[in-house]
Scaffold this motif. Structure first.
Motif, PDB file in Angstrom:
ATOM      1  N   HIS A  15       5.492 -66.858  55.681  1.00 26.59           N
ATOM      2  CA  HIS A  15       6.563 -67.264  56.590  1.00 26.59           C
ATOM      3  C   HIS A  15       7.650 -66.211  56.753  1.00 26.59           C
ATOM      4  N   ARG A  16       7.485 -65.037  56.146  1.00 28.70           N
ATOM      5  CA  ARG A  16       8.505 -63.990  56.192  1.00 28.70           C
ATOM      6  C   ARG A  16       8.018 -62.763  56.942  1.00 28.70           C
ATOM      7  N   THR A  17       8.948 -62.052  57.549  1.00 32.71           N
ATOM      8  CA  THR A  17       8.627 -60.794  58.209  1.00 32.71           C
ATOM      9  C   THR A  17       8.957 -59.638  57.276  1.00 32.71           C
ATOM     10  N   THR A  18       8.327 -58.495  57.516  1.00 30.25           N
ATOM     11  CA  THR A  18       8.577 -57.332  56.663  1.00 30.25           C
ATOM     12  C   THR A  18      10.010 -56.834  56.797  1.00 30.25           C
ATOM     13  N   GLU A  19      10.661 -57.065  57.931  1.00 30.76           N
ATOM     14  CA  GLU A  19      12.031 -56.570  58.093  1.00 30.76           C
ATOM     15  C   GLU A  19      13.039 -57.396  57.301  1.00 30.76           C
ATOM     16  N   SER A  20      12.681 -58.594  56.893  1.00 36.14           N
ATOM     17  CA  SER A  20      13.607 -59.423  56.119  1.00 36.14           C
ATOM     18  C   SER A  20      13.167 -59.584  54.666  1.00 36.14           C
ATOM     19  N   TRP A  21      12.263 -58.715  54.216  1.00 38.94           N
ATOM     20  CA  TRP A  21      11.714 -58.823  52.852  1.00 38.94           C
ATOM     21  C   TRP A  21      11.369 -57.432  52.351  1.00 38.94           C
ATOM     22  N   SER A  22      11.455 -57.243  51.047  1.00 37.67           N
ATOM     23  CA  SER A  22      10.989 -55.999  50.427  1.00 37.67           C
ATOM     24  C   SER A  22      10.602 -56.306  48.989  1.00 37.67           C
ATOM     25  N   PRO A  23       9.808 -55.446  48.350  1.00 39.74           N
ATOM     26  CA  PRO A  23       9.464 -55.660  46.944  1.00 39.74           C
ATOM     27  C   PRO A  23      10.693 -55.760  46.052  1.00 39.74           C
ATOM     28  N   ALA A  24      11.720 -54.948  46.329  1.00 42.27           N
ATOM     29  CA  ALA A  24      12.942 -54.999  45.523  1.00 42.27           C
ATOM     30  C   ALA A  24      13.664 -56.330  45.711  1.00 42.27           C
ATOM     31  N   TYR A  25      13.708 -56.829  46.952  1.00 36.95           N
ATOM     32  CA  TYR A  25      14.294 -58.144  47.212  1.00 36.95           C
ATOM     33  C   TYR A  25      13.608 -59.207  46.350  1.00 36.95           C
ATOM     34  N   GLN A  26      12.272 -59.184  46.363  1.00 38.00           N
ATOM     35  CA  GLN A  26      11.523 -60.182  45.603  1.00 38.00           C
ATOM     36  C   GLN A  26      11.792 -60.052  44.116  1.00 38.00           C
ATOM     37  N   ALA A  27      11.870 -58.813  43.628  1.00 42.02           N
ATOM     38  CA  ALA A  27      12.129 -58.594  42.198  1.00 42.02           C
ATOM     39  C   ALA A  27      13.485 -59.155  41.798  1.00 42.02           C
ATOM     40  N   LEU A  28      14.503 -58.919  42.608  1.00 40.89           N
ATOM     41  CA  LEU A  28      15.841 -59.419  42.308  1.00 40.89           C
ATOM     42  C   LEU A  28      15.868 -60.947  42.293  1.00 40.89           C
ATOM     43  N   LEU A  29      15.198 -61.557  43.251  1.00 41.69           N
ATOM     44  CA  LEU A  29      15.156 -63.016  43.315  1.00 41.69           C
ATOM     45  C   LEU A  29      14.471 -63.600  42.084  1.00 41.69           C
ATOM     46  N   VAL A  30      13.346 -63.038  41.687  1.00 41.95           N
ATOM     47  CA  VAL A  30      12.604 -63.557  40.534  1.00 41.95           C
ATOM     48  C   VAL A  30      13.394 -63.370  39.249  1.00 41.95           C
ATOM     49  N   ILE A  31      14.027 -62.216  39.060  1.00 45.89           N
ATOM     50  CA  ILE A  31      14.830 -61.987  37.856  1.00 45.89           C
ATOM     51  C   ILE A  31      15.980 -62.978  37.786  1.00 45.89           C
ATOM     52  N   ALA A  32      16.682 -63.159  38.888  1.00 45.42           N
ATOM     53  CA  ALA A  32      17.815 -64.092  38.891  1.00 45.42           C
ATOM     54  C   ALA A  32      17.359 -65.519  38.616  1.00 45.42           C
ATOM     55  N   GLU A  33      16.219 -65.917  39.152  1.00 44.73           N
ATOM     56  CA  GLU A  33      15.714 -67.271  38.903  1.00 44.73           C
ATOM     57  C   GLU A  33      15.449 -67.492  37.419  1.00 44.73           C
ATOM     58  N   GLN A  34      15.032 -66.462  36.720  1.00 41.92           N
ATOM     59  CA  GLN A  34      14.745 -66.612  35.293  1.00 41.92           C
ATOM     60  C   GLN A  34      16.022 -66.779  34.466  1.00 41.92           C
ATOM     61  N   PHE A  35      17.135 -66.270  34.977  1.00 45.21           N
ATOM     62  CA  PHE A  35      18.417 -66.425  34.293  1.00 45.21           C
ATOM     63  C   PHE A  35      19.209 -67.640  34.798  1.00 45.21           C
ATOM     64  N   ALA A  36      18.737 -68.285  35.854  1.00 48.48           N
ATOM     65  CA  ALA A  36      19.560 -69.242  36.589  1.00 48.48           C
ATOM     66  C   ALA A  36      20.012 -70.439  35.759  1.00 48.48           C
ATOM     67  N   GLU A  37      19.270 -70.818  34.725  1.00 44.83           N
ATOM     68  CA  GLU A  37      19.696 -71.951  33.903  1.00 44.83           C
ATOM     69  C   GLU A  37      20.929 -71.628  33.076  1.00 44.83           C
ATOM     70  N   ARG A  38      21.177 -70.347  32.849  1.00 40.14           N
ATOM     71  CA  ARG A  38      22.308 -69.929  32.005  1.00 40.14           C
ATOM     72  C   ARG A  38      23.382 -69.187  32.786  1.00 40.14           C
ATOM     73  N   ALA A  39      23.128 -68.863  34.034  1.00 39.29           N
ATOM     74  CA  ALA A  39      24.095 -68.073  34.789  1.00 39.29           C
ATOM     75  C   ALA A  39      23.977 -68.398  36.272  1.00 39.29           C
ATOM     76  N   ALA A  40      25.076 -68.173  36.987  1.00 36.30           N
ATOM     77  CA  ALA A  40      25.079 -68.318  38.434  1.00 36.30           C
ATOM     78  C   ALA A  40      25.100 -66.930  39.064  1.00 36.30           C
ATOM     79  N   PHE A  41      24.585 -66.823  40.274  1.00 31.79           N
ATOM     80  CA  PHE A  41      24.473 -65.531  40.940  1.00 31.79           C
ATOM     81  C   PHE A  41      25.058 -65.596  42.349  1.00 31.79           C
ATOM     82  N   PRO A  42      26.358 -65.872  42.469  1.00 32.69           N
ATOM     83  CA  PRO A  42      26.952 -66.008  43.809  1.00 32.69           C
ATOM     84  C   PRO A  42      26.970 -64.706  44.602  1.00 32.69           C
ATOM     85  N   ARG A  43      27.195 -63.573  43.947  1.00 33.72           N
ATOM     86  CA  ARG A  43      27.213 -62.296  44.662  1.00 33.72           C
ATOM     87  C   ARG A  43      25.821 -61.964  45.188  1.00 33.72           C
TER      88      ARG A  43
END
Length: 247
Positions: A15-43
């Motif tokens: 459902h995503r286009t290449t212009e709105s996604w990148s491997p680095a974007y995905q990496a950041l999202l996955v890392i933040a999700e793993q910390f999300a129970e202990r931290a918030a990521f508003p920035r």
């Protein structure tokens, strides 16, 4: 922990286009999700929403706490423009939808310092969105600020506790490489953070690590400062240390 060799970092979901996604974007999202129970990521969440132009809004909003379907719907209704997304975030927070929305609004304010934003968070997020979607050097610039947002959120949650640790396997692949290049470049330019990165690299001759310190065995790291007397130099790669692991 992420593994840069996983298929999720190879290409955007259907459902995503290449212009709105990148491997680095995905990496950041996955890392933040793993910390999300202990931290918030508003920035980071604010930046990811702008970069993705509203895609995956509910998933990204969970990085700020309990997902708010009403705000996700508000973002979807405004369309893909980053400015409209930021408006939805600000209006949603002003209406008192939830503490997570107010947290997101404060996170968006961090982008007032984005280059050429001139103190305007909406302009900063719009510029980030445009540069991310432009690909090439412009995308690299935007990704670097998204990485910086992740580290700023992790630093904010530390509050005297142990330093957060991020593990990356197959860092030579695009997702891990783009993330680590951003971290090392910022550190070399004096933009400090309190996050510890352990990364597994296949091969020894990666050009981005030509000035990295090298140790042959782990016991060499038990010096006076726990680093074997190592101190970084003036290049990004000098802020990395390579340690050989036995088979």
């Amino acid at each position: 922990m992420i593994d840069g060799a996983e298929a999720q970092f190879d290409r955007p979901p259907p459902h995503r286009t290449t212009e709105s996604w990148s491997p680095a974007y995905q990496a950041l999202l996955v890392i933040a999700e793993q910390f999300a129970e202990r931290a918030a990521f508003p920035r980071l969440a604010s930046g990811l929403l702008a970069a993705a132009a509203g895609a995956e809004a509910e998933r990204v909003l969970r990085l700020c706490g309990r997902a708010t379907g009403r705000l996700a719907g508000l973002i979807a209704d405004r369309g893909p423009a980053a400015g409209a997304i930021v408006e939805a975030v600000v209006e949603g927070a002003a209406e008192g939808l939830s503490p997570s929305c107010r947290r997101l609004r404060r996170g968006a304010a961090w982008y007032r310092d984005y280059p050429n934003a001139r103190g305007n968070p909406m302009r900063g997020l719009t510029l980030l969105s445009e540069q991310f979607r432009a690909d090439g050097n412009a995308r690299t610039h935007a990704e670097r600020h998204l990485v910086r947002a992740l580290l700023a959120d992790l630093d904010a949650r530390r509050a005297g506790r142990r330093r957060p640790v991020v593990l990356i396997d197959n860092v030579q692949e695009t997702a891990g490489r783009r993330l680590m290049e951003s971290v090392l470049r910022d550190r070399a330019e004096g933009i400090a953070d309190q996050v510890v990165f352990y990364a597994a690299l296949r091969g020894e001759s990666h050009p981005a690590l030509r000035n990295a310190a090298r140790r042959t065995v782990l016991p060499e790291l038990t010096g006076e400062r726990g680093e074997g007397g190592w101190a970084p130099g003036g290049t990004p790669s000098s802020y990395a240390m390579l340690v050989a692991l036995s088979p």
